[in-house]
Scaffold this motif. Structure first.
Motif, short mmCIF file in Angstrom:
data_model
loop_
_atom_site.label_atom_id
_atom_site.label_comp_id
_atom_site.label_asym_id
_atom_site.label_seq_id
_atom_site.Cartn_x
_atom_site.Cartn_y
_atom_site.Cartn_z
N GLU A 75 44.38 34.89 39.78
CA GLU A 75 44.57 36.45 39.97
C GLU A 75 43.58 37.30 38.77
O GLU A 75 43.26 38.45 39.62
CB GLU A 75 46.19 36.97 39.26
N ALA A 78 40.07 37.05 40.66
CA ALA A 78 39.96 37.78 41.91
C ALA A 78 39.86 39.54 41.57
O ALA A 78 39.16 40.41 41.88
CB ALA A 78 41.29 37.62 42.74
N ASP A 79 40.43 39.84 40.25
CA ASP A 79 40.49 41.27 39.71
C ASP A 79 39.27 41.47 39.03
O ASP A 79 38.68 42.71 39.02
CB ASP A 79 41.68 41.53 38.94
N SER A 82 32.72 38.67 39.52
CA SER A 82 32.04 38.75 40.78
C SER A 82 32.07 37.19 41.46
O SER A 82 32.07 36.13 40.84
CB SER A 82 30.60 39.06 40.64
N SER A 218 33.57 45.02 47.98
CA SER A 218 34.46 44.56 47.19
C SER A 218 35.39 43.52 47.63
O SER A 218 36.24 42.85 47.09
CB SER A 218 35.25 45.67 46.19
N ASN A 221 34.03 40.38 48.35
CA ASN A 221 33.88 39.55 46.98
C ASN A 221 35.28 38.92 46.69
O ASN A 221 35.28 37.85 46.15
CB ASN A 221 33.49 40.50 45.76
N LYS A 222 36.27 39.45 47.01
CA LYS A 222 37.74 39.08 46.51
C LYS A 222 38.04 37.86 47.54
O LYS A 222 38.25 36.92 46.94
CB LYS A 222 38.76 40.14 46.64
N LEU A 226 38.73 34.01 46.30
CA LEU A 226 40.23 33.21 46.73
C LEU A 226 39.92 31.84 47.51
O LEU A 226 40.71 31.02 47.23
CB LEU A 226 41.02 34.21 47.50
N ARG A 316 47.29 32.83 46.63
CA ARG A 316 46.15 33.59 47.15
C ARG A 316 46.68 34.54 48.21
O ARG A 316 46.21 35.56 48.30
CB ARG A 316 45.25 32.44 47.63
N ILE A 319 47.90 37.84 46.85
CA ILE A 319 47.05 38.64 46.41
C ILE A 319 46.27 39.23 47.77
O ILE A 319 45.91 40.34 48.02
CB ILE A 319 45.69 37.97 45.67
N SER A 323 46.04 42.96 49.15
CA SER A 323 44.57 43.37 49.33
C SER A 323 44.65 44.17 51.04
O SER A 323 43.66 44.99 51.24
CB SER A 323 43.68 42.33 48.88
#
Ligand code: ACO
Length: 428
Positions: A75, A78-79, A82, A218, A221-222, A226, A316, A319, A323
Motif C-alpha cells: 500500500e 503504491a502510494d 516510482s 501515474s 506506475n501504480k 502492484l 492489490r 488498491i 484506483s
C-alpha cells in the motif's frame, strides 16, 4: 532446543529440522528424507504445500491479505514510490538513494538500444500473433545479440545483464504493440521518465506530438508496482527453475513470460475483460453467469476470482478497485463494464459458493478496466503484467543464482505399465 518434526514410516521414526522464517512461517526441512528413509518422497501436485526456496524478497500472508516487498507494505509503495525505485528495491534489497536511482536510470538509458536486426525477427510474425508469444520470442532472441554468458560471481556482470534487460524489455513491449497496429517502431525519448517513456514508445503516432498525460502515467506506475513481484507464483517459479539449470537471464525470463501467458495466471486480466464484455453483450445478466460459474458441469469460471494464496482478500485488488474509480473519473471515461464488474463482485461476495471456497476478486479483476481506460488494447494486458513483473523475475533469478541453488528437478510417483516385452507392429 530447536524444533523438529517426526515422520513415522514402516515402523521407524525419522526426525527432520523445522525452518522458521522471519515472519514465523514454519516448514519441515526434508532435504534428507529420501536418503534417510530409503526412497520415501513427498507428493504435492500443484505444490500447494511445498516451499521451493528460502527467499528474502517478498512476504505475503494470504489469510491476512498482506503483501510486502523487502519489508515495505504494498500500500505504501503504491502510494509513494516510482516503478523504477521499486525495481531497484526488489532486485538489490534496499530503496535507492537519489544518486543510486539516477545512476540506474542513466545506465538503463545507455542500454536501451535494441539491435536493428531484431526488427527482422518481429517482421516474421503475422500481425495477428498474440503479443505474449511475440514478447517471449523476442526476449529469447535478445540472447543472440547479447551472447556472452553472465558470470554470476561478478557483481558487474550481473548488474550489466540486469540493466540490459530493464532497458530493452520496454522497447520490445512497445514494438509488439506497434507491430500489431501497423505503426513504425520507435526507441522512445530518453528525456522522459521510465514509465512516461514506455507510454510514448507505445502510443506516439508518427505524424503527431505525444504529450504524456500525468494521470495515465501515474495509474500505469501504480499498476506496474502492484504487479512487480508475488513470491513463488507459476511464472516466477518457472524463471527460477529454468535459471537453476544455469540458462541465462534472458532465457529464464522468456520462459517466465510463457508461464504468465496462461489464463489461470497473468492471462486472467485479458480473460476478465473478455468475460465482462461477453456478459454485457449477452444483456448484462450477471446472475446467469454466477449460476454458470457454480455449475460443476459448466467449464465457465468467474475470471478474476480466486487465488492460490489469498483466501480473504487480495490487497492489490483493494488498491486497484479504488484506483479504477479514480482513474476513470479523472479521465472522464464511463465504462459500463465497470458496473458489471461491481455487480458481479457484490453478488459473489454474498454467495455461499464463493464465500465457502474463499473466492475473492484478485488483482486482475479490475486491472483490465484501468488498462482499457488508459487506451491499452485488451490483448496487450498480459504484456503489461509482464512489464510490471520483470523486476520481480530478475530479483528472484538473481537471488537464486547468488545462493547457488541446485538445479530444480522434482521427483514423481510412477503409475504407468510395469516392464513388458516389445510388441511387433503386426501384433498391435
Ligand atoms: N470461478 C468458479 N469457481 C472457482 C473459481 C472461479 N474463478 N476459482 C476456484 N473455483 C472453485 C473450484 O472449482 C474449486 O471448487 P471445488 O472445491 O468445489 O472443486 C474451488 O473453488 C477451489 O479451486 P481450485 O482451482 O482448486 O483453486 P486453486 O488454488 O488451484 O486455483 C485459481 C486458483 C487458478 C486462481 C482459480 O481460482 C481460478 O481459476 N481463478 C480464475 C482465473 C484467475 O482469475 N486467475 C488469476 C489468478 S491471479 C494471478 O495470477 C495474477
Amino acid at each position: 532446543m530447536s524444533k523438529k518434526a517426526t515422520i513415522e514410516f514402516d515402523g521407524k521414526k525419522y526426525e527432520f529440522p523445522i525452518v522458521v522464517g522471519t515472519e514465523n512461517e514454519v516448514a519441515i526441512q526434508i532435504k534428507s528424507l529420501r536418503g534417510d528413509t530409503g526412497g520415501l518422497i513427498t507428493l504435492d501436485p500443484g505444490y500447494k504445500n511445498t516451499g521451493s526456496c528460502e527467499s528474502a524478497i517478498t512476504f505475503l500472508n494470504g489469510e491476512e491479505g498482506i503483501l510486502r516487498y523487502r519489508g515495505y507494505a504494498i500500500e505504501e509503495l503504491a502510494d509513494n514510490a516510482s516503478f523504477l525505485e521499486v525495481a531497484y528495491l526488489l532486485i538489490f534489497g534496499e530503496l535507492p538513494t537519489q544518486q543510486q536511482l539516477d545512476k540506474l536510470y542513466a545506465d538503463i538509458k545507455r542500454e536501451s538500444n535494441v539491435d536493428e536486426e531484431m526488427k527482422k525477427i518481429l517482421d516474421g510474425f503475422p500481425k495477428s500473433a498474440h503479443p505474449m508469444g511475440v514478447l517471449s520470442s523476442l526476449t529469447s532472441a535478445l540472447i543472440a545479440f547479447n551472447p556472452s554468458a553472465v558470470n554470476v560471481d561478478s557483481e558487474e556482470d550481473m548488474y550489466n545483464a540486469i540493466i540490459k534487460l530493464l532497458a530493452k524489455f520496454p522497447v520490445l513491449v512497445a514494438w509488439t504493440l506497434r507491430k500489431r497496429q501497423g505503426q513504425p517502431l520507435d526507441y522512445g525519448d530518453s528525456s522522459l521518465g521510465y514509465v512516461e517513456n514506455i507510454l510514448k514508445m507505445m502510443f506516439k503516432k508518427p505524424s503527431e506530438n505525444y504529450e504524456v498525460d500525468p494521470v495515465v502515467a501515474s495509474a500505469l506506475n501504480k499498476l506496474l508496482i502492484l504487479h512487480a513481484d508475488h513470491e513463488q507464483n507459476c511464472s516466477t517459479s518457472t524463471v527460477r527453475i529454468v535459471g537453476s539449470s544455469h540458462a541465462g537471464l534472458f532465457a529464464s525470463i522468456s520462459a517466465g513470460i510463457s508461464a504468465l501467458w496462461g489464463p489461470l495466471h497473468g492471462g486472467a486480466n485479458q480473460a476478465v475483460i473478455e468475460m465482462l464484455e461477453g456478459i454485457k453483450q449477452d444483456g448484462g445478466d450477471t446472475k446467469k453467469y454466477m449460476k454458470k460459474a457454480k455449475d460443476k458441469n459448466d467449464p465457465f469460471r468467474l475470471m478474476g476470482f480466486g487465488h492460490r494464496v489469498y483466501k480473504n482478500f487480495d490487497p492489490r485488488a483493494k488498491i486497484i478497485k479504488k484506483s479504477a474509480d479514480e482513474v476513470l473519473g479523472k479521465l472522464g471515461v464511463q465504462d459500463p463494464v465497470l458496473d458489471i464488474a461491481k455487480g458481479l463482485e457484490k453478488e459473489a461476495l454474498e454467495d455461499s459458493y464463493f464465500v465457502d471456497r474463499k473466492l475473492y476478486p484478485n488483482v486482475d479483476f479490475y486491472s483490465g478496466i484501468i488498462y482499457r481506460a488508459l487506451g491499452i488494447p485488451t490483448e496487450m494486458f498480459t504484456v503489461m503484467f509482464a512489464l510490471g513483473r520483470l523486476p520481480g523475475w530478475i530479483a528472484q533469478w538473481r537471488e537464486m543464482r547468488l545462493k547457488k541453488e541446485p538445479i530444480g528437478r522434482p521427483r514423481q510417483v510412477y503409475t504407468g505399465e510395469n516392464l513388458r516385452s516389445f510388441k511387433p507392429m503386426e501384433n498391435r
